[in-house]
Write a protein that holds these residues in place. Sequence first.
Motif, PDB file in Angstrom:
ATOM      1  N   THR A 118     -43.440  61.488  47.133  1.00 50.26           N
ATOM      2  CA  THR A 118     -42.532  60.402  47.482  1.00 50.26           C
ATOM      3  C   THR A 118     -43.251  59.485  48.454  1.00 50.26           C
ATOM      4  OG1 THR A 118     -40.635  61.848  47.159  1.00 50.26           O
ATOM      5  CG2 THR A 118     -40.273  59.860  48.470  1.00 50.26           C
ATOM      6  N   ARG A 119     -43.231  58.205  48.130  1.00 51.00           N
ATOM      7  CA  ARG A 119     -43.939  57.216  48.941  1.00 51.00           C
ATOM      8  C   ARG A 119     -43.052  56.012  49.225  1.00 51.00           C
ATOM      9  NH1 ARG A 119     -49.394  58.204  49.260  1.00 51.00           N
ATOM     10  NH2 ARG A 119     -50.137  59.845  47.888  1.00 51.00           N
ATOM     11  N   VAL A 120     -43.412  55.294  50.280  1.00 46.27           N
ATOM     12  CA  VAL A 120     -42.714  54.064  50.618  1.00 46.27           C
ATOM     13  C   VAL A 120     -43.044  53.039  49.530  1.00 46.27           C
ATOM     14  CG1 VAL A 120     -42.496  52.197  52.309  1.00 46.27           C
ATOM     15  CG2 VAL A 120     -42.776  54.569  53.089  1.00 46.27           C
ATOM     16  N   ALA A 121     -42.023  52.396  49.021  1.00 43.78           N
ATOM     17  CA  ALA A 121     -42.179  51.423  47.933  1.00 43.78           C
ATOM     18  C   ALA A 121     -42.702  50.089  48.462  1.00 43.78           C
ATOM     19  CB  ALA A 121     -40.847  51.213  47.230  1.00 43.78           C
ATOM     20  N   THR A 122     -43.152  49.272  47.532  1.00 39.57           N
ATOM     21  CA  THR A 122     -43.538  47.912  47.863  1.00 39.57           C
ATOM     22  C   THR A 122     -42.303  47.188  48.359  1.00 39.57           C
ATOM     23  OG1 THR A 122     -45.182  47.944  46.111  1.00 39.57           O
ATOM     24  CG2 THR A 122     -44.529  45.776  46.955  1.00 39.57           C
ATOM     25  N   PRO A 123     -42.378  46.598  49.552  1.00 42.74           N
ATOM     26  CA  PRO A 123     -41.174  45.933  50.056  1.00 42.74           C
ATOM     27  C   PRO A 123     -40.777  44.763  49.169  1.00 42.74           C
ATOM     28  CG  PRO A 123     -43.047  45.568  51.530  1.00 42.74           C
ATOM     29  CD  PRO A 123     -43.505  46.475  50.436  1.00 42.74           C
ATOM     30  N   PRO A 124     -39.477  44.597  48.954  1.00 45.58           N
ATOM     31  CA  PRO A 124     -39.033  43.453  48.164  1.00 45.58           C
ATOM     32  C   PRO A 124     -39.339  42.166  48.926  1.00 45.58           C
ATOM     33  CG  PRO A 124     -37.156  44.578  49.139  1.00 45.58           C
ATOM     34  CD  PRO A 124     -38.379  45.386  49.460  1.00 45.58           C
ATOM     35  N   SER A 125     -39.504  41.094  48.183  1.00 45.64           N
ATOM     36  CA  SER A 125     -39.754  39.825  48.862  1.00 45.64           C
ATOM     37  C   SER A 125     -38.549  39.506  49.740  1.00 45.64           C
ATOM     38  CB  SER A 125     -39.989  38.707  47.849  1.00 45.64           C
ATOM     39  OG  SER A 125     -38.868  38.587  47.011  1.00 45.64           O
ATOM     40  N   LYS A 126     -38.836  38.983  50.901  1.00 45.00           N
ATOM     41  CA  LYS A 126     -37.773  38.727  51.874  1.00 45.00           C
ATOM     42  C   LYS A 126     -37.025  37.448  51.520  1.00 45.00           C
ATOM     43  CE  LYS A 126     -40.100  41.065  55.608  1.00 45.00           C
ATOM     44  NZ  LYS A 126     -40.654  40.976  56.930  1.00 45.00           N
ATOM     45  N   PRO A 127     -35.706  37.515  51.499  1.00 49.98           N
ATOM     46  CA  PRO A 127     -34.938  36.292  51.253  1.00 49.98           C
ATOM     47  C   PRO A 127     -35.053  35.376  52.470  1.00 49.98           C
ATOM     48  CG  PRO A 127     -33.470  38.115  51.749  1.00 49.98           C
ATOM     49  CD  PRO A 127     -34.865  38.672  51.686  1.00 49.98           C
ATOM     50  N   THR A 128     -34.868  34.101  52.236  1.00 53.07           N
ATOM     51  CA  THR A 128     -34.981  33.163  53.340  1.00 53.07           C
ATOM     52  C   THR A 128     -33.856  33.336  54.342  1.00 53.07           C
ATOM     53  OG1 THR A 128     -33.819  31.514  52.033  1.00 53.07           O
ATOM     54  CG2 THR A 128     -36.219  31.429  52.000  1.00 53.07           C
ATOM     55  N   ARG A 129     -32.714  33.743  53.863  1.00 55.53           N
ATOM     56  CA  ARG A 129     -31.557  33.953  54.729  1.00 55.53           C
ATOM     57  C   ARG A 129     -30.813  35.206  54.306  1.00 55.53           C
ATOM     58  NH1 ARG A 129     -28.274  28.848  56.920  1.00 55.53           N
ATOM     59  NH2 ARG A 129     -27.950  29.971  58.841  1.00 55.53           N
ATOM     60  N   PRO A 130     -30.614  36.145  55.219  1.00 58.12           N
ATOM     61  CA  PRO A 130     -29.909  37.366  54.807  1.00 58.12           C
ATOM     62  C   PRO A 130     -28.441  37.088  54.542  1.00 58.12           C
ATOM     63  CG  PRO A 130     -30.289  37.376  57.171  1.00 58.12           C
ATOM     64  CD  PRO A 130     -30.986  36.163  56.614  1.00 58.12           C
ATOM     65  N   GLY A 131     -27.928  37.741  53.527  1.00 59.52           N
ATOM     66  CA  GLY A 131     -26.511  37.610  53.207  1.00 59.52           C
ATOM     67  C   GLY A 131     -25.679  38.542  54.068  1.00 59.52           C
ATOM     68  N   PRO A 132     -24.379  38.316  54.115  1.00 60.23           N
ATOM     69  CA  PRO A 132     -23.499  39.168  54.920  1.00 60.23           C
ATOM     70  C   PRO A 132     -23.574  40.639  54.521  1.00 60.23           C
ATOM     71  CG  PRO A 132     -22.278  37.317  53.974  1.00 60.23           C
ATOM     72  CD  PRO A 132     -23.666  37.248  53.448  1.00 60.23           C
ATOM     73  N   ASP A 133     -23.736  40.909  53.221  1.00 54.44           N
ATOM     74  CA  ASP A 133     -23.832  42.300  52.773  1.00 54.44           C
ATOM     75  C   ASP A 133     -25.100  42.961  53.296  1.00 54.44           C
ATOM     76  OD1 ASP A 133     -21.458  42.062  51.420  1.00 54.44           O
ATOM     77  OD2 ASP A 133     -22.395  41.744  49.466  1.00 54.44           O
ATOM     78  N   GLN A 134     -26.203  42.217  53.293  1.00 52.81           N
ATOM     79  CA  GLN A 134     -27.462  42.762  53.803  1.00 52.81           C
ATOM     80  C   GLN A 134     -27.357  43.042  55.300  1.00 52.81           C
ATOM     81  OE1 GLN A 134     -29.782  39.433  52.324  1.00 52.81           O
ATOM     82  NE2 GLN A 134     -31.064  40.880  51.196  1.00 52.81           N
ATOM     83  N   LEU A 135     -26.754  42.122  56.025  1.00 47.55           N
ATOM     84  CA  LEU A 135     -26.595  42.327  57.473  1.00 47.55           C
ATOM     85  C   LEU A 135     -25.672  43.512  57.761  1.00 47.55           C
ATOM     86  CD1 LEU A 135     -26.343  38.662  58.766  1.00 47.55           C
ATOM     87  CD2 LEU A 135     -28.269  40.239  58.977  1.00 47.55           C
ATOM     88  N   ALA A 136     -24.624  43.652  56.960  1.00 48.22           N
ATOM     89  CA  ALA A 136     -23.703  44.774  57.149  1.00 48.22           C
ATOM     90  C   ALA A 136     -24.417  46.101  56.886  1.00 48.22           C
ATOM     91  CB  ALA A 136     -22.488  44.626  56.238  1.00 48.22           C
ATOM     92  N   THR A 137     -25.262  46.136  55.864  1.00 54.04           N
ATOM     93  CA  THR A 137     -26.023  47.349  55.566  1.00 54.04           C
ATOM     94  C   THR A 137     -26.981  47.688  56.701  1.00 54.04           C
ATOM     95  OG1 THR A 137     -25.848  46.987  53.190  1.00 54.04           O
ATOM     96  CG2 THR A 137     -27.645  48.412  53.942  1.00 54.04           C
ATOM     97  N   LEU A 138     -27.695  46.685  57.192  1.00 51.21           N
ATOM     98  CA  LEU A 138     -28.611  46.922  58.318  1.00 51.21           C
ATOM     99  C   LEU A 138     -27.864  47.396  59.554  1.00 51.21           C
ATOM    100  CD1 LEU A 138     -31.028  43.879  57.960  1.00 51.21           C
ATOM    101  CD2 LEU A 138     -31.561  46.289  57.566  1.00 51.21           C
ATOM    102  N   ALA A 139     -26.721  46.789  59.825  1.00 50.68           N
ATOM    103  CA  ALA A 139     -25.926  47.188  60.991  1.00 50.68           C
ATOM    104  C   ALA A 139     -25.442  48.625  60.827  1.00 50.68           C
ATOM    105  CB  ALA A 139     -24.744  46.236  61.174  1.00 50.68           C
ATOM    106  N   ARG A 140     -24.996  48.973  59.627  1.00 54.73           N
ATOM    107  CA  ARG A 140     -24.543  50.343  59.374  1.00 54.73           C
ATOM    108  C   ARG A 140     -25.691  51.332  59.530  1.00 54.73           C
ATOM    109  NH1 ARG A 140     -23.349  50.913  53.754  1.00 54.73           N
ATOM    110  NH2 ARG A 140     -25.307  51.974  53.618  1.00 54.73           N
ATOM    111  N   ASP A 141     -26.860  50.974  59.006  1.00 57.15           N
ATOM    112  CA  ASP A 141     -28.022  51.858  59.111  1.00 57.15           C
ATOM    113  C   ASP A 141     -28.422  52.062  60.570  1.00 57.15           C
ATOM    114  OD1 ASP A 141     -28.027  52.012  56.368  1.00 57.15           O
ATOM    115  OD2 ASP A 141     -29.781  50.720  56.105  1.00 57.15           O
ATOM    116  N   PHE A 142     -28.469  50.963  61.326  1.00 57.37           N
ATOM    117  CA  PHE A 142     -28.830  51.068  62.742  1.00 57.37           C
ATOM    118  C   PHE A 142     -27.813  51.907  63.499  1.00 57.37           C
ATOM    119  CE2 PHE A 142     -28.193  49.527  67.086  1.00 57.37           C
ATOM    120  CZ  PHE A 142     -29.396  49.954  67.639  1.00 57.37           C
TER     121      PHE A 142
END
Length: 124
Positions: free
Chosen positions: A77-101
């Motif tokens: 199991t290895r770390v995957a190639t990071p997806p290209s970063k969106p120019t602006r994070p969406g609310p769902d992405q921010l909610a996921t990051l906040a939940r993870d943190f």
Amino acid sequence: MTAFTVRVDTTSPVPPYDQIRAQLAALIVTGRLTEDERLPTVRQLATDLGLAPSTVARAYRELEAAKLIRTRRGAGTRVATPPSKPTRPGPDQLATLARDFTSAARALGADTEAVLTAVREALN
């Protein structure tokens, strides 16, 4: 393999698999675990944490579904190639990051005020 620490608080209301997933996701997203870096086997991480292998396997499956890691027979199991970063994070992405943190911070024993303080300091 880079040395990293994953901790699980068995007294937390956050399920152990979610604590593992959140902590590994945070390590990957922040770049502490880099592309193609090998992760411990499910069995090894389960042994290290004193958990059932199925708990770690679930965390790995969710990380794989999120395209943060990849598993190949014989290559581990290895770390995957990071997806290209969106120019602006969406609310769902921010909610996921906040939940993870939040999950990772709670797994370390942080209370709500400590989590909010850390976020405020990070924003400054």
